[in-house]
Design a protein around this motif. Sequence first.
Motif, PDB file in Angstrom:
ATOM      1  N   PRO A 129      -1.486  -0.559  -3.040  1.00 17.65           N
ATOM      2  CA  PRO A 129      -1.792  -0.976  -2.266  1.00 17.65           C
ATOM      3  C   PRO A 129      -0.839  -0.438  -0.982  1.00 17.65           C
ATOM      4  N   ALA A 130      -0.426  -0.554   0.092  1.00 21.03           N
ATOM      5  CA  ALA A 130      -0.353  -0.408   0.809  1.00 21.03           C
ATOM      6  C   ALA A 130       0.184  -1.713   1.431  1.00 21.03           C
ATOM      7  N   LEU A 131       2.312  -1.606   0.511  1.00 19.20           N
ATOM      8  CA  LEU A 131       3.273  -2.612   0.481  1.00 19.20           C
ATOM      9  C   LEU A 131       4.012  -2.769   1.859  1.00 19.20           C
ATOM     10  N   SER A 132       4.280  -4.267   1.920  1.00 16.76           N
ATOM     11  CA  SER A 132       5.366  -4.051   3.858  1.00 16.76           C
ATOM     12  C   SER A 132       6.209  -5.141   2.738  1.00 16.76           C
ATOM     13  N   VAL A 133       7.584  -5.045   2.919  1.00 16.10           N
ATOM     14  CA  VAL A 133       8.669  -6.019   2.674  1.00 16.10           C
ATOM     15  C   VAL A 133       9.542  -6.823   3.689  1.00 16.10           C
ATOM     16  N   GLN A 134       9.286  -8.310   3.884  1.00 17.77           N
ATOM     17  CA  GLN A 134      10.361  -8.724   5.042  1.00 17.77           C
ATOM     18  C   GLN A 134      11.023  -9.663   4.679  1.00 17.77           C
ATOM     19  N   ALA A 135      12.305  -9.285   5.072  1.00 17.74           N
ATOM     20  CA  ALA A 135      13.432  -9.972   4.575  1.00 17.74           C
ATOM     21  C   ALA A 135      13.396 -12.035   4.722  1.00 17.74           C
ATOM     22  N   VAL A 136      13.468 -12.356   3.687  1.00 21.72           N
ATOM     23  CA  VAL A 136      13.325 -13.807   3.806  1.00 21.72           C
ATOM     24  C   VAL A 136      14.567 -14.564   3.907  1.00 21.72           C
ATOM     25  N   LEU A 143       6.308  -9.799  -0.174  1.00 30.37           N
ATOM     26  CA  LEU A 143       5.775  -8.664  -0.161  1.00 30.37           C
ATOM     27  C   LEU A 143       4.287  -9.553   0.240  1.00 30.37           C
ATOM     28  N   THR A 144       4.114  -8.357   0.673  1.00 31.47           N
ATOM     29  CA  THR A 144       2.311  -8.534   1.510  1.00 31.47           C
ATOM     30  C   THR A 144       2.142  -6.696   1.013  1.00 31.47           C
ATOM     31  N   TRP A 145       0.127  -7.026   1.101  1.00 33.58           N
ATOM     32  CA  TRP A 145      -0.118  -5.827   0.424  1.00 33.58           C
ATOM     33  C   TRP A 145      -1.760  -6.726   1.232  1.00 33.58           C
ATOM     34  N   THR A 152      -8.549  -6.896 -10.999  1.00 37.69           N
ATOM     35  CA  THR A 152      -8.337  -8.463 -11.727  1.00 37.69           C
ATOM     36  C   THR A 152      -7.078  -8.974 -11.265  1.00 37.69           C
ATOM     37  N   GLY A 153      -6.003  -8.796 -10.250  1.00 39.96           N
ATOM     38  CA  GLY A 153      -4.512  -8.626 -10.459  1.00 39.96           C
ATOM     39  C   GLY A 153      -3.508  -7.557 -10.483  1.00 39.96           C
ATOM     40  N   TYR A 154      -2.542  -8.043  -9.986  1.00 38.53           N
ATOM     41  CA  TYR A 154      -1.461  -7.322  -9.794  1.00 38.53           C
ATOM     42  C   TYR A 154      -0.736  -7.083 -10.754  1.00 38.53           C
ATOM     43  N   ARG A 155      -0.118  -6.413 -10.755  1.00 42.15           N
ATOM     44  CA  ARG A 155       1.890  -6.285 -11.662  1.00 42.15           C
ATOM     45  C   ARG A 155       2.716  -5.631  -9.969  1.00 42.15           C
ATOM     46  N   LEU A 156       4.183  -6.223 -10.075  1.00 35.80           N
ATOM     47  CA  LEU A 156       5.037  -5.830  -9.494  1.00 35.80           C
ATOM     48  C   LEU A 156       5.728  -5.412 -10.216  1.00 35.80           C
ATOM     49  N   ALA A 176      -4.591 -11.434  -4.744  1.00 35.31           N
ATOM     50  CA  ALA A 176      -3.629 -12.608  -4.205  1.00 35.31           C
ATOM     51  C   ALA A 176      -3.161 -11.118  -2.661  1.00 35.31           C
ATOM     52  N   THR A 177      -1.990 -11.740  -1.680  1.00 31.36           N
ATOM     53  CA  THR A 177      -2.040 -10.983  -0.904  1.00 31.36           C
ATOM     54  C   THR A 177      -0.269 -11.053  -0.814  1.00 31.36           C
ATOM     55  N   SER A 178      -0.164 -11.633  -1.175  1.00 34.85           N
ATOM     56  CA  SER A 178       1.754 -11.273  -0.820  1.00 34.85           C
ATOM     57  C   SER A 178       2.101 -11.981  -2.577  1.00 34.85           C
ATOM     58  N   TYR A 179       3.927 -12.739  -1.950  1.00 34.06           N
ATOM     59  CA  TYR A 179       4.192 -13.065  -3.315  1.00 34.06           C
ATOM     60  C   TYR A 179       5.710 -13.048  -2.773  1.00 34.06           C
ATOM     61  N   GLN A 180       6.824 -13.937  -3.399  1.00 31.79           N
ATOM     62  CA  GLN A 180       8.296 -14.081  -2.280  1.00 31.79           C
ATOM     63  C   GLN A 180       8.877 -13.637  -4.384  1.00 31.79           C
TER      64      GLN A 180
END
Length: 183
Positions: A129-136, A143-145, A152-156, A176-180
Amino acid sequence: LNNVVAISAGEYHNLALKADGTVVGWGCNGLGHATLPHSLATNNIVAIAGGAEHSLALKSDGTVVGWGANDAWASNDPDCAFIGSSCPRVYAGQIDVPAGLNNVVAISAGVFHSLALKAENGVQAPSAPALSVQAVGDTSVRLTWIDLADETGYRLEARVGTSGNWAEIATPGANATSYQHTG
């Protein structure tokens, strides 16, 4: 524009795919190729392509939408290559999506033609999916998508530098739509 994850340049127009799955078009619009059809007012677009006077979008369900000019110059006269010329035009069909075209995993728009790559055996190949990255912080990114249908899930995966080896960093579950990521 912000949160843009993909761009495509046609001959006289531009398209941008945003992280939320929406598309923005701008530039010359004499043939309607920069104005999105109402069927694209949703956030389920995963790829875009701009041709000379037409545009394409690949939806998350593996179907394609085309809009803009559906004809081409009927002459080889080089002066016909300008929008607004008085040269005759003939049907070319570049935005006519063939009936039953589904399970598409990639698209491309040429000058007066369009291409679609289908998954073999009718099985939709998984796509990122289209991925967006934002510095925290100094050592953390968010990471958000857009959630893909029926996953059934995602592999980052991540790597250090441009030539490092890819390594799995997380396996978020279905919907899921995000991961830090820290470190």
